[in-house]
Motif scaffolding. Structure first.
Motif, PDB file in Angstrom:
ATOM      1  N   VAL A  33      60.243  66.370  32.128  1.00 21.10           N
ATOM      2  CA  VAL A  33      60.495  65.989  33.512  1.00 21.10           C
ATOM      3  C   VAL A  33      59.169  65.982  34.273  1.00 21.10           C
ATOM      4  CG1 VAL A  33      61.711  66.570  35.637  1.00 21.10           C
ATOM      5  CG2 VAL A  33      62.806  66.967  33.416  1.00 21.10           C
TER       6      VAL A  33
ATOM      7  N   PHE B 113      57.396  69.292  33.048  1.00 20.54           N
ATOM      8  CA  PHE B 113      58.207  70.432  32.639  1.00 20.54           C
ATOM      9  C   PHE B 113      59.100  70.054  31.463  1.00 20.54           C
ATOM     10  CE2 PHE B 113      57.065  71.291  36.987  1.00 20.54           C
ATOM     11  CZ  PHE B 113      56.869  72.668  37.025  1.00 20.54           C
TER      12      PHE B 113
ATOM     13  N   MET C 235      64.967  75.203  31.103  1.00 20.59           N
ATOM     14  CA  MET C 235      63.611  74.705  31.316  1.00 20.59           C
ATOM     15  C   MET C 235      62.559  75.731  30.947  1.00 20.59           C
ATOM     16  SD  MET C 235      63.291  74.826  35.514  1.00 20.59           S
ATOM     17  CE  MET C 235      61.485  74.679  35.551  1.00 20.59           C
TER      18      MET C 235
ATOM     19  N   THR D 183      55.733  73.362  28.730  1.00 21.71           N
ATOM     20  CA  THR D 183      55.480  72.857  30.078  1.00 21.71           C
ATOM     21  C   THR D 183      53.980  72.781  30.338  1.00 21.71           C
ATOM     22  OG1 THR D 183      57.569  73.460  31.142  1.00 21.71           O
ATOM     23  CG2 THR D 183      55.605  73.558  32.517  1.00 21.71           C
TER      24      THR D 183
ATOM     25  N   ASP E 143      59.675  75.216  41.575  1.00 26.53           N
ATOM     26  CA  ASP E 143      59.677  74.406  40.351  1.00 26.53           C
ATOM     27  C   ASP E 143      61.103  74.113  39.900  1.00 26.53           C
ATOM     28  OD1 ASP E 143      56.905  74.381  40.209  1.00 26.53           O
ATOM     29  OD2 ASP E 143      56.785  76.046  38.789  1.00 26.53           O
TER      30      ASP E 143
ATOM     31  N   VAL F 297      62.687  70.382  39.513  1.00 27.73           N
ATOM     32  CA  VAL F 297      63.156  69.869  38.220  1.00 27.73           C
ATOM     33  C   VAL F 297      64.615  69.426  38.319  1.00 27.73           C
ATOM     34  CG1 VAL F 297      63.727  70.523  35.849  1.00 27.73           C
ATOM     35  CG2 VAL F 297      61.486  71.105  36.801  1.00 27.73           C
TER      36      VAL F 297
ATOM     37  N   THR G 229      65.903  65.533  37.943  1.00 30.73           N
ATOM     38  CA  THR G 229      66.829  65.233  36.850  1.00 30.73           C
ATOM     39  C   THR G 229      68.164  64.691  37.335  1.00 30.73           C
ATOM     40  OG1 THR G 229      65.810  67.038  35.571  1.00 30.73           O
ATOM     41  CG2 THR G 229      67.904  66.180  34.766  1.00 30.73           C
TER      42      THR G 229
END
Length: 396
Positions: A64, A75, A118, A126, A142, A146, A150
């Motif tokens: 991502v 990530f 993640m 990452t 973060d 993410v 997404t």
């Protein structure tokens, strides 16, 4: 998002690296020095410590991208499921999203849900610009970034699930209203009182771990024999996210020099990862060098963040205005604030059967049962009509 890959396309004692529990067993290093054969009634037997691919447990791996150009951060995430609430899984310090692999398979077999696990910044695969910024504020942002990248600005209903440091980040993300659709909050073996008590011993613990391993198989074996992960099945997929292959000069095997092409185990082409290709990899066949596996992150350098991870986390957890579940490896972990809150019925709590600190890795079935009950009780999702009882042949 960049380079989405499906599993079909890519077949490829509480000793922990988290600062909430410290190993007191001085035999850990001596175990590492022992023979890798296990004695069984006088007969030497060899257990299989070879790594297992993420695709055995997750449906998809994805990178991502947040930002662009010189401000780009990437990530690594792993996903499963197409319907139901979204379980955002946040790992502990030093671990990676792969620590949730076996649990994910167990969870998705019990309830209709989606999973997003993640790699936090500085961890796993990452790649971010400021990998050393491990503050709860940055890492909780973060998570929100993410999820939005997404699923868009209106993501599915979310249940935040975090282990240790990941639990603290989940609490901060929920408490700071960083995501618009949080239904529930689950913290696994993260308690402010016990965590703060052991932080002063963290550096000694980190120094006591092996600095490197001669193969990924040996890293997996160490994790099981030392007690860091008590479930071999989980260790075989999880340790891949904790160590990376590095080049060292001959005669200096203690300190890795630089990462090389990430082929996690010789002969396992499915683990090839371009994230760790460097110019130096071309000359790694030199007679003066060899490869070892070292930790992907040096947690000792994150000491200035340790206090901030846990201070005030109990009251923040209690103040989150969503249904909450606290899973513990032992009742002795409860601090005063949580004890009072639990007596007042402010959250659900379950003390799990004997296990190590990596609760969701050691007994993934039991953790999945607890979360499934929590989710069904609050009508966040429905049980699968034909719930399959997952088997974990390596559970001990």
């Amino acid at each position: 998002m960049a380079s989405e890959r499906s599993s079909a396309e890519s077949r490829s004692s509480h000793l922990s690296s988290d600062p909430s529990i410290i190993a007191t067993d001085a035999s850990a290093n001596s175990m590492w020095e022992e023979s890798f054969d296990t004695e069984n009634h006088g007969v030497s037997t060899k257990r299989d410590y070879s790594p297992v691919s993420w695709s055995e447990y997750f449906e998809m791996m994805d990178d991502v991208v947040i930002g662009s150009g010189e401000t780009k951060d990437v990530f690594r995430v792993y996903k499963s499921g197409q319907d139901g609430p979204l379980l955002v899984l946040l790992h502990g310090g030093g671990h990676s999203a792969l620590s949730w692999a076996v649990f994910t398979a167990a969870m998705t077999s019990r309830v209709t849900c989606r999973v997003l696990a993640m790699d936090l910044r500085g961890h796993g695969a990452t790649q971010v610009r400021h990998a050393d910024d491990l503050s709860t504020q940055t890492m909780s942002r973060d998570v929100a970034n993410v999820v939005r990248a997404t699923y868009g600005e209106i993501p599915p209903p979310i249940i935040l699930v975090g282990h240790n440091v990941g639990g603290a980040i989940a609490v901060h993300a929920a408490g700071g209203a960083l995501l618009p659709s949080v239904l529930g909050l689950v913290a696994i073996d993260v308690v402010e009182g016990s965590a703060m008590e052991v932080l002063h011993s963290m550096q000694n613990f980190l120094k006591g771990r092996p600095k490197s391993f001669k193969s990924i198989d040996h890293a997996i074996e160490w994790s099981v024999k030392s007690g860091q992960i008590r479930n071999l099945e989980s260790a075989k997929v999880s340790m891949v996210g904790q160590v990376r292959r590095c080049e060292v000069e001959e005669g200096d095997s203690a300190e890795p020099v630089s990462p090389v092409t990430e082929s996690v185990a010789e002969g396992h082409e499915e683990f090839y990862d371009l994230n760790y290709v460097t110019d130096k990899a071309e000359s790694s066949a030199s007679a003066e060098s060899c490869s070892v596996y070292s930790w992907r992150i040096d947690l000792s350098k994150a000491e200035k963040y340790w206090d901030g991870w846990f201070r005030g986390i109990s009251n923040l957890f209690l103040s989150c205005n969503v249904p909450k579940l606290l899973l513990l490896a032992g009742i002795d972990r409860l601090d005063r604030d949580l004890t009072i809150g639990q007596m007042q019925g402010k959250f659900m709590m379950q003390v799990l059967p004997p296990c190590g600190h990596a609760v969701h890795e050691d007994i993934p079935d039991k953790v999945a049962d607890a979360l499934a009950s929590f989710i069904i009780r609050h009508k966040f999702a429905e049980a699968r009509s034909e719930t399959k009882s997952s088997s974990y042949p390596f559970m001990r």
